[in-house]
Scaffold this active site. Structure first.
Site, short mmCIF file in Angstrom:
data_model
loop_
_atom_site.label_atom_id
_atom_site.label_comp_id
_atom_site.label_asym_id
_atom_site.label_seq_id
_atom_site.Cartn_x
_atom_site.Cartn_y
_atom_site.Cartn_z
CD GLU A 1 -17.07 -9.47 -11.91
OE1 GLU A 1 -17.62 -10.01 -13.17
OE2 GLU A 1 -16.12 -9.56 -11.67
CD GLU B 1 -15.24 -6.80 -16.85
OE1 GLU B 1 -14.80 -8.14 -17.89
OE2 GLU B 1 -16.08 -6.57 -15.59
C1 GAL Z 1 -15.10 -10.16 -15.30
C2 GAL Z 1 -13.96 -8.77 -14.00
C3 GAL Z 1 -13.13 -7.80 -14.10
C4 GAL Z 1 -11.73 -9.43 -13.91
C5 GAL Z 1 -12.13 -10.60 -15.92
C6 GAL Z 1 -11.81 -11.84 -15.40
O1 GAL Z 1 -15.99 -10.66 -14.97
O2 GAL Z 1 -15.68 -8.16 -14.07
O3 GAL Z 1 -12.36 -7.34 -13.46
O4 GAL Z 1 -12.05 -10.13 -12.81
O5 GAL Z 1 -13.23 -11.11 -15.51
O6 GAL Z 1 -10.46 -11.24 -15.90
MG MG Z 2 -14.32 -9.52 -9.84
#
Ligand code: GAL
Ligand code: MG
Length: 992
Positions: free
Chosen positions: A420, A502
Site C-alpha cells: 500500500e 489479502e
Molecule cells: C489492507 C492492508 C492491511 C490491513 C487491512 C485491514 O488494505 O493491506 O495492512 O490494513 O487492509 O485490516
Molecule cells: Mg495499510
C-alpha cells in the site's frame, strides 16, 4: 557525513547487507548476544543533549530486545503508551519533518570484546531491528545512523573498541523521516526490539553466501551453485562448498548437479551445505526447488501450486513485535496444524529465525519489503515518497537488504516490494534491484497496475463475481481497484497468474464465505491462491481498574487518532488460542477435500501438488443421534495430486445397518498414518473431513396430553402461561422474557456497508430490531392446544412480525411449542436471526452445563460451517462464549436436535427440534446461550466488561444470518444471508 532523524538518506556508517545464517550455523563462537538488561532513559526530543560518552550509570534498566512503550507491567508502563492507527499517520503529513516532541530513547550498555577478536579480522555490531531511527556510538564516537525498522544493521566497530570494557550508546527516535515509509497497519511501537549481537568477521572468512539450488522436475536433478564473498564483498578466493549427504564437494562458484529430493511446503526436504574457508565454516540448510510464473501459472518444481495462506504480522500481546523464538515456533506449528501452507510476511521482513522455521516445517513465503506509505492516500498520494526521487536510495536500500539477508531460504518463493504505497518513479529501481540480486524468484507488488514491476496480478478483497472472472481469465480491462489500463497493460496482466495477497478479513466473528472463495481458487489454474487477513489479533495485554486482564485495541490508550478494533482482525486471539475462524480455515484449507456429492456420496480429492494420499488414513463413522454407533477404516487407492474418488456410503460401511428412527450421519475423516505423521502433527490432526446426513430423525409422536385451565392462565405440561398468554415459567424456572427475535449484537462485519448495499446493522436499525416488543392479540384454546397470536415490532417503527405460538402438553413434564413467525411489510435488508428468545431466571448462568446433539463443538454460521461436525457435545455456558476482543454475536451452534441445560430447578431439555425457513424444513435449530443479553454484548467494548445478569438467555432460531467479510469485502452471499421470510421453530420442552 552524518545527518539526523529527518534526513532522507540511506543508513550511513553501516556495512553492506549480507546473508544471515541460522544461529549455530556459523561454526566457532563468532556471535556474542548483547540482549538483556541495558540502561535506558526516555527524552522528549531527538536532541537529548546527552553525550554518547555518558554511560548512564544512574538511568533506568530496560530489557533489550523490547519496545519501550511496553516496558514494565501492563498497567504501569513508564515510557508512554502504544498508539494504533491503520492508514492515518499519527503525526502531521509533512515529510521529512516530524514533531519536535519526539520520544527518544537513549540506550547504554557495556560490553567486552572476546579474547582473540582484536588483531585479526573485524569486530561488528549487529542490530536485527530498531524502530524507527537510530544513531550508534561506541566509546563516545558516533559511528553510524540507521533505520529500516524491520531490517538489520551492521556496524564495523573494530577501530573504536579496545580490550576490556567498551561503552555502547544507541539513541533511538520514535518519529523520523522514515516514519513516512513505515505506515503499516499496526501499533506504533519503538525501540531496540530485535536482538543485538557482537560478532567477529575473521580475516578470510565467509562474508556472504548466495545459493542457487534449482530443481529440474523432469530429470529429478538439482543444480547447485554457491557463490561466496569475503567480508570485503569480493568473490572469496578459496571457499569450498560441501554437501556430505550427496557426496559433493566443489570450489565455491562451480555448478554441480546431482539427483536430489526437492523441497516443497509439503515435503520440506533440506540439505546441509557447508561453506568452508581456511578461516571460517558456515552451515546452511538449503532446499532444491524451482519457482515459475510461466504461462500465467504459479508453479513450484513444475507443478501448479495453490497458496493456502495467511498474512502474518509479528505480534505478542505483552511484547508487541519483539517476538520470542517460542512465539515464532508456535506460529509456524499452528499454521501447519491448521493446514496453512503459505505466509506473507505482512508487511516487512520478519525476524530471520522465522524464515529458518518456514524452511524446516514447510511454508511458502512471500517475503515483503519494509515499506508502506498508506497515509498519503488522504492527500491523493501527493507527496508519496514512492514517487519522489529523493527517496530512491532509501527505498532501493530496503529491498536490497531484504534480498541479501533472506535469499538462501528455500521457503521464500516470492519477493514483495512493500504494501500500500501506490505507484511512482521509485518502483522501477526497487524492482530492478531485486531482479538483479535474484533473478530466480517472481516479484510481487500489488500497487503496480502497469505489471511491469510485478510478476503476478495481485489483488485484495475482490468480490466473488470478480474473482470468478479473474480465475476464468475473462476479467475485463478495468479492475475494481484501478484506472482503466491501456491495451498493452491489460494484455500483460492477462499473461500473469493472480493471487489474493489479502482476502477473507478475519475481524471479529469471521471470516464468513471462505469456502466459496477457496472453491473458486481451487477450480482454476490461473489462481495461485490467497492469504487470509490476518494471522493474529494484535490486542495488547492490559488491565482494567479492577486488575482484570483484557486485550486493548485502538482507543484504549488515550490516542488522539486511532482506528479502533481494526487491529483485532486475526485468526488467533492475542494469546494464540485459535479462534473459530482459524478452525474453519483449517477445514477449508484441508489437503484432503471431502465434500458431499449426492445424498449418500462423498468425493475425496487430493489437493496436494506433490504428494499422493499414501500417508493418509480414512476413518468412517456412522453417527446416530449424535453418538458414533459404528466405525471403521476404508482403503483408498493412493490418489495422485489433483485426483478425486467418489465414495458411496453403502460401499464404505458395508454390512452395517442404519439404526431405525433416528437421524443418521456418515462422517469421513482423513488423518495421518502413524508411521508418516510428522512431529508437529497430533494424532487427531485432521487432513480433511466431510459428512452427509443419510437419514432424518423421526418426528416425536404428537402431543396428546391435556392442558389445564387455571384461574389466571394455563398449565401446559411444565409450562405456565398467564391469562395474557405470556409464558411465565418452565418447570420450576421463572421466565423473565419470551418473545420472537430477529436481532444480534452486530459483528464488525455486520457494521460495515459494502460497495453495493447498506450495512446489515443499518438494515436492522431501521426497523428497530434491537428493541422488539411483542403485543398479544389473542389467546385461545384450540382443542388440546393453547394458541397465542401476537405481533412483534421495534419501538417507534411499524415493520414487524406476525407471531403464532401453539402450546401442547405431552405429559406433566413435557410440552410441545410451535412458533410461527411471518415478517410483514417491505424490509430494507436482511434479518440477523429469526426465532424464539427466552430469558430464564438462573443465578450463575455461566456455569450451567449444556449437553447437546448437533453441529459442534465450536460455533458455526451458514457461511462458516465446514469445521463443525455432528456429534454429542458438552460445554458450560461460559465455554459456549467466544471472547471476541470487541464483544459481538458469537457462539451459535447449528443443527441442534437436542439440548439439556443443568438449571438449578433441574434439567431442562429442548428436543425434537425442527426449523422451517421459507418452506423448507430441516432437523434441528440454531441454538445460542449466554449469561447476558445481546444488548449488553453489543454495548461492551471488551469482554471483561460483560457481567452475568442472573438470566440464561437462549436463542432457539430457525435461521441465523451468515457472517460475510463486509468489514473489508463482501456481505454474506445470497445463499447464506438471511432475508425476511416466514419461519417456524418446533420444539419439545421437558423440565425435570
Ligand atoms: C489492507 C492492508 C492491511 C490491513 C487491512 C485491514 O488494505 O493491506 O495492512 O490494513 O487492509 O485490516
Ligand atoms: Mg495499510
Amino acid at each position: 557525513m552524518l545527518g539526523n532523524h529527518e534526513s532522507i538518506a540511506a543508513p550511513r556508517g553501516v556495512l553492506p547487507p549480507r546473508f544471515r545464517a541460522a544461529d549455530g550455523g556459523e561454526a566457532g563462537s563468532v556471535r556474542v548476544p548483547l540482549d538483556g538488561t541495558w540502561r535506558f532513559r526516555l527524552f522528549a526530543e531527538a536532541e537529548t543533549g546527552v553525550s554518547p560518552a555518558d554511560p548512564g550509570e544512574d538511568w533506568d534498566a530496560i530489557q533489550v530486545p523490547g519496545h519501550w512503550q511496553l516496558a514494565g507491567a501492563p498497567d504501569s508502563w513508564p515510557y508512554g503508551k502504544p498508539v494504533y492507527t491503520n492508514m492515518l499517520y499519527p503525526i502531521p503529513l509533512d515529510p521529512p519533518h516530524v514533531p519536535s516532541a519526539n520520544p527518544t530513547g537513549e540506550y547504554r550498555r557495556h560490553f567486552a570484546v572476546p579474547r582473540g577478536w582484536l588483531g585479526s579480522g573485524r569486530v561488528v555490531l549487529r542490530f536485527e531491528g530498531v524502530d524507527s531511527w537510530c544513531e550508534i556510538a561506541v566509546n563516545g564516537t558516533v559511528l553510524a545512523q540507521s533505520h529500516g525498522s524491520r531490517l538489520p544493521t551492521e556496524v564495523d566497530v573494530t577501530d573504536a573498541v579496545a580490550h576490556g570494557v567498551n561503552l555502547l550508546a544507541v539513541r533511538v527516535t520514535q518519529w523520523s523521516a522514515m516514519t513516512y515509509v513505515e505506515d503499516q497497519d499496526q501499533w506504533w511501537l519503538s525501540g531496540i526490539y530485535r536482538p543485538v549481537t557482537l560478532e567477529h568477521h575473521p580475516e578470510g572468512g565467509i562474508g556472504h553466501v548466495e545459493v542457487l539450488a534449482d530443481y529440474d522436475h523432469t530429470s529429478g536433478h538439482g543444480t547447485l551453485q554457491v557463490a561466496v564473498e569475503g567480508y570485503d564483498g569480493r568473490p572469496h578466493p578459496d571457499a569450498v562448498v560441501r554437501i556430505a549427504e550427496l557426496g559433493l564437494e566443489t570450489p565455491a562458484g562451480d555448478v554441480v548437479t546431482a539427483a536430489v529430493e526437492p523441497w516443497s511446503a509439503e515435503v520440506p526436504r533440506l540439505y546441509d551445505v557447508e561453506v568452508r574457508s581456511s578461516a571460517q565454516t558456515v552451515v546452511l540448510r538449503i532446499g532444491f526447488r524451482s519457482v515459475s510464473t510461466a504461462g500465467g501459472v504459479l508453479t513450484v518444481n513444475g507443478s501448479a501450486i495453490k497458496l493456502y495462506g495467511v498474512n502474518r504480522h509479528e505480534f505478542e500481546p505483552g511484547r508487541g513485535r519483539a517476538v520470542t523464538r517460542e512465539a515464532m515456533l508456535a506460529d509456524v506449528v499452528l499454521m501447519k496444524q491448521h493446514n496453512i501452507n503459505a505466509v506473507r510476511t505482512s508487511h516487512y521482513p520478519p525476524h530471520p529465525h522465522f524464515l529458518d522455521l518456514c524452511d524446516e516445517y514447510g511454508l511458502y513465503v512471500i517475503d515483503e519489503g519494509d515499506m508502506e506509505t498508506h497515509g498519503f492516500v488522504f492527500e491523493d498520494w501527493v507527496g508519496n515518497p514512492v514517487n519522489d526521487p529523493a527517496w530512491r536510495d532509501v527505498l532501493v536500500d530496503r529491498v536490497r537488504r531484504m534480498v541479501r539477508r533472506d535469499a538462501h531460504h528455500p521457503g521464500v518463493i516470492m519477493w514483495s516490494l512493500g504494501n500500500e504505497a501506490d505507484r511512482g518513479c521509485n518502483v522501477e529501481p526497487m524492482f530492478a534491484a531485486v531482479r538483479e540480486l535474484d533473478p530466480t524468484r517472481p516479484v510481487h507488488y500489488e500497487a503496480d497496475k502497469t505489471y511491469e514491476f510485478s510478476d503476478v496480478y495481485s489483488r485484495m478483497y475482490p468480490d466473488l463475481t470478480e474473482l470468478q472472472e479473474m480465475a476464468r481469465r475473462v476479467d475485463g480491462p478495468q479492475p475494481a481497484d484501478g484506472p482503466l489500463p491501456t491495451a498493452e497493460i491489460y494484455a500483460r496482466r492477462m499473461t500473469l497468474p493472480f493471487l489474493l495477497c489479502e482476502y477473507a478479513h478475519a475481524m471479529g466473528n469471521g471470516p464468513g464465505g471462505l469456502t466459496e472463495y477457496v472453491d473458486v481458487l481451487d477450480a482454476h489454474e490461473r489462481a495461485a491462491g490467497g492469504f487470509i487477513w490476518e494471522w493474529i489479533d494484535q490486542g495488547i495485554a492490559t488491565r482494567d481498574v479492577d486488575g482484570n486482564l483484557f486485550y486493548g485495541y485502538g482507543g484504549d490508550f488515550g490516542e488522539e487518532l486511532h482506528d479502533g478494533s481494526f487491529v483485532a482482525d486475526g485468526l488467533l486471539f492475542p494469546d494464540r488460542t485459535p479462534s473459530p475462524g482459524l478452525v474453519e480455515a483449517a477445514a477449508v484449507y484441508a489437503p484432503v477435500s471431502i465434500r458431499q456429492r449426492a445424498d449418500d456420496v462423498l468425493t475425496v480429492r487430493n489437493r496436494y501438488a506433490f504428494r499422493t494420499l499414501e500417508h493418509v488414513a480414512l476413518r468412517w463413522e456412522l453417527v446416530a443421534d449424535g453418538e458414533t454407533v459404528a466405525e471403521g477404516t476404508t482403503d483408498l487407492a493412493p490418489l495422485a495430486p489433483g485426483q478425486a474418488a467418489e465414495l458411496r456410503a453403502a460401499e464404505v460401511v458395508g454390512e452395517t445397518r442404519l439404526p431405525a428412527e433416528t437421524a443418521v450421519w456418515w462422517v469421513l475423516s482423513a488423518y495421518w498414518r502413524p508411521e508418516a505423521r510428522p512431529d508437529w502433527a497430533a494424532p487427531e490432526h485432521l487432513l480433511g473431513r466431510g459428512q452427509v446426513q443419510l437419514q432424518s430423525g423421526s418426528r416425536p409422536q404428537d402431543a396428546t396430553g391435556t392442558i389445564t385451565v387455571l384461574e389466571d392462565g394455563w398449565r401446559v405440561g411444565p409450562l405456565r402461561l398467564d391469562g395474557a398468554g405470556r409464558l411465565v415459567s418452565v418447570g420450576g424456572t421463572q421466565v423473565s422474557l419470551a418473545r420472537v427475535d430477529a436481532w444480534r449484537a452486530p459483528t464488525e462485519n455486520d457494521q460495515r456497508k459494502t460497495f453495493t448495499s447498506i450495512s446489515d446493522q443499518k438494515a436492522w436499525d431501521i426497523p428497530g430490531l434491537h428493541r422488539l416488543h411483542e403485543s398479544v392479540r389473542s389467546v385461545s384454546r384450540d382443542g388440546d392446544a393453547v394458541v397465542v397470536t401476537a405481533r412483534a415490532a421495534g419501538a417507534g417503527r411499524t415493520l414487524g412480525f406476525g407471531v403464532r405460538y401453539t402450546f401442547r402438553a405431552v405429559d406433566e413434564k413435557t410440552a410441545d411449542v410451535t412458533v410461527d413467525i411471518t415478517p410483514q411489510g417491505l424490509w430494507p435488508g436482511t434479518l440477523a436471526r429469526i426465532g424464539w428468545l427466552l430469558a430464564l431466571e438462573q443465578p450463575d448462568a455461566a456455569s450451567v452445563d449444556i449437553a447437546w446433539t448437533g453441529q459442534g463443538p465450536g460455533e458455526s454460521y451458514a457461511d462458516s460451517s465446514r469445521a463443525a461436525r455432528i456429534g454429542r457435545w458438552r460445554h458450560t455456558v461460559e465455554q459456549w462464549q467466544t471472547p471476541y476482543l470487541n464483544p459481538q454475536e458469537n457462539g451459535a451452534r447449528r443443527g441442534v436436535t437436542e439440548a439439556t441445560f443443568s438449571l438449578d430447578a433441574g434439567p431442562l431439555t429442548l428436543a425434537g427440534t425442527e426449523s422451517t425457513v421459507g418452506g423448507r424444513t430441516t432437523d434441528g435449530v440454531t441454538l445460542t446461550a449466554r449469561p447476558w443479553s445481546d444488548q449488553a454484548l453489543a454495548t461492551a467494548r471488551h469482554p471483561n466488561e460483560l457481567e452475568a445478569d442472573g438470566l440464561l438467555w437462549l436463542h432457539v432460531d430457525a435461521a441465523v444470518h451468515g457472517l460475510g467479510t463486509a468489514a473489508l469485502g463482501p456481505a454474506p452471499t445470497p445463499g447464506t444471508g438471511l432475508w425476511p421470510t416466514p419461519a417456524t421453530v418446533q420444539l419439545r420442552i421437558t423440565a425435570g
